[in-house]
Design a protein around this motif. Sequence first.
Motif, PDB file in Angstrom:
ATOM      1  N   LYS A 154      -2.914   2.286  -3.323  1.00 49.86           N
ATOM      2  CA  LYS A 154      -2.720   2.412  -1.883  1.00 49.86           C
ATOM      3  C   LYS A 154      -2.205   3.819  -1.554  1.00 49.86           C
ATOM      4  O   LYS A 154      -1.482   4.434  -2.339  1.00 49.86           O
ATOM      5  CB  LYS A 154      -1.700   1.385  -1.367  1.00 49.86           C
ATOM      6  N   PHE A 155      -2.558   4.274  -0.358  1.00 49.64           N
ATOM      7  CA  PHE A 155      -2.084   5.565   0.135  1.00 49.64           C
ATOM      8  C   PHE A 155      -1.259   5.320   1.387  1.00 49.64           C
ATOM      9  O   PHE A 155      -1.695   4.611   2.302  1.00 49.64           O
ATOM     10  CB  PHE A 155      -3.270   6.484   0.454  1.00 49.64           C
ATOM     11  N   ILE A 156      -0.049   5.882   1.465  1.00 45.95           N
ATOM     12  CA  ILE A 156       0.858   5.634   2.590  1.00 45.95           C
ATOM     13  C   ILE A 156       0.464   6.495   3.794  1.00 45.95           C
ATOM     14  O   ILE A 156       0.377   7.723   3.701  1.00 45.95           O
ATOM     15  CB  ILE A 156       2.321   5.930   2.199  1.00 45.95           C
ATOM     16  N   ILE A 157       0.267   5.841   4.940  1.00 43.30           N
ATOM     17  CA  ILE A 157       0.010   6.522   6.209  1.00 43.30           C
ATOM     18  C   ILE A 157       1.308   6.717   6.982  1.00 43.30           C
ATOM     19  O   ILE A 157       1.572   7.775   7.532  1.00 43.30           O
ATOM     20  CB  ILE A 157      -0.986   5.714   7.072  1.00 43.30           C
ATOM     21  N   ARG A 158       2.120   5.678   7.055  1.00 39.85           N
ATOM     22  CA  ARG A 158       3.434   5.719   7.713  1.00 39.85           C
ATOM     23  C   ARG A 158       4.406   4.906   6.880  1.00 39.85           C
ATOM     24  O   ARG A 158       4.041   3.909   6.275  1.00 39.85           O
ATOM     25  CB  ARG A 158       3.391   5.128   9.128  1.00 39.85           C
TER      26      ARG A 158
END
Length: 420
Positions: free
Chosen positions: A401-405
């Motif tokens: 997963k890649f963190i957006i906020r």
Amino acid sequence: MQVFKFGGASVKNAESIKNVASIIAHYKKNELLVVVSAIGKTTDKLEKLTKEYFQGSAHALTWLEEIKQDHQYILTELFADPSHPIYDDIANSFVEIEWILEEEPQDTYNYLFDQIVSLGEILSSKILAAYTNQTGLSTSWIDARDYIFTDNNYGEAKVDWHKTETKIRQDLPIILNDFVIITQGFIGSTSENFTTTLGREGSDYSAAIFASCLQVDNVTIWKDVPGVLNADPKWFDRTELIPELSYTDAIELTYYGATVIHPKTIKPLQNSKISLNVRSFINPAENGTVIRTTNSGLAIPSFIFKINQVLINIQPRDFSFIVEDNLSHIFNAFHSHRIKINMMHNSAISFSVSVDDTGENITALLEELEKRYTVNLEKGLELITIRYFNQETIDRVLVNKFIIRELKDSYTCQLLVKNM
């Protein structure tokens, strides 16, 4: 005195209704009021029927026929005698919807939704009441619309607590002396006697309303899970049962999106100091989870996952500050389009939120906001909330997963992510 609430999964077919009747029979020595949801996926089908009717599609009648067949099949499984009064009772209930469908839609969608979709609870509660009486239980069917009074905010009506409490306390204790009461969740009525609904999954809330007004000892919500789990089994292979929760922690979990309990359910019970039990109708002998006043926090971290999220970023067109007037206008726009904010973050010149991707009302919201602001959005995101987090729990949910906020406070971490 107790209040039981059975959801749609617990009455999805004839065998399930027999199981519910056996649970009621086990507790019949107590004064007992039973709140029941619509059978299985009936609410979803009635909602589709309403949309088709409102759009002028002939498919509305197809949905109606399917719902009729669903209930007819259950009736034939439960009542061998075709002359049993329940057959006419159910047929007459469908007539009310047929009358609506005979005319072109003249009213608002939300009004029609409430008049049509409320049928699900009427049908299920009548069937359950008739079957329990057939098995020898002394049960009394009541119409919740005669007791829960609301404003005319169709689709998510607000309860008139004074009028509701007065009527319930005046009438129901007398009935409970001799009968188990079976009634509906989710529905109420206006002062003009039009049907209203309390919001999706509002049957839990109905149980809390009856319980608070009657000052019962406890409420039990019967689910297809062992109780309140620390994560949805759809997402985690290994979940843990939380045997006890404080009202505060339960409210926090429901606020962030835990679906095992309706968010509005907890507060009236907390105000009246009524404990809430979440138990399994599959294994009714198990204790489940109890929610009550307690100083102990959650023993284990809890995870809440919300998929199909949209990140909406809002900026004033002149790059001025996001000030109180802007925020007031933005919040009013979300409220008017009935869109719940799941996560929000603001800086000096922008305000961003994560919301469920609900389709048409999102489009209408964006059209309104774009008249005044620069609006950007990103779809296909996932919101993960961890209550009582640590770094290990964060690492656990961020695989690929890649963190957006990311937002954190002392107890809660929210991560808006997308797949790598």
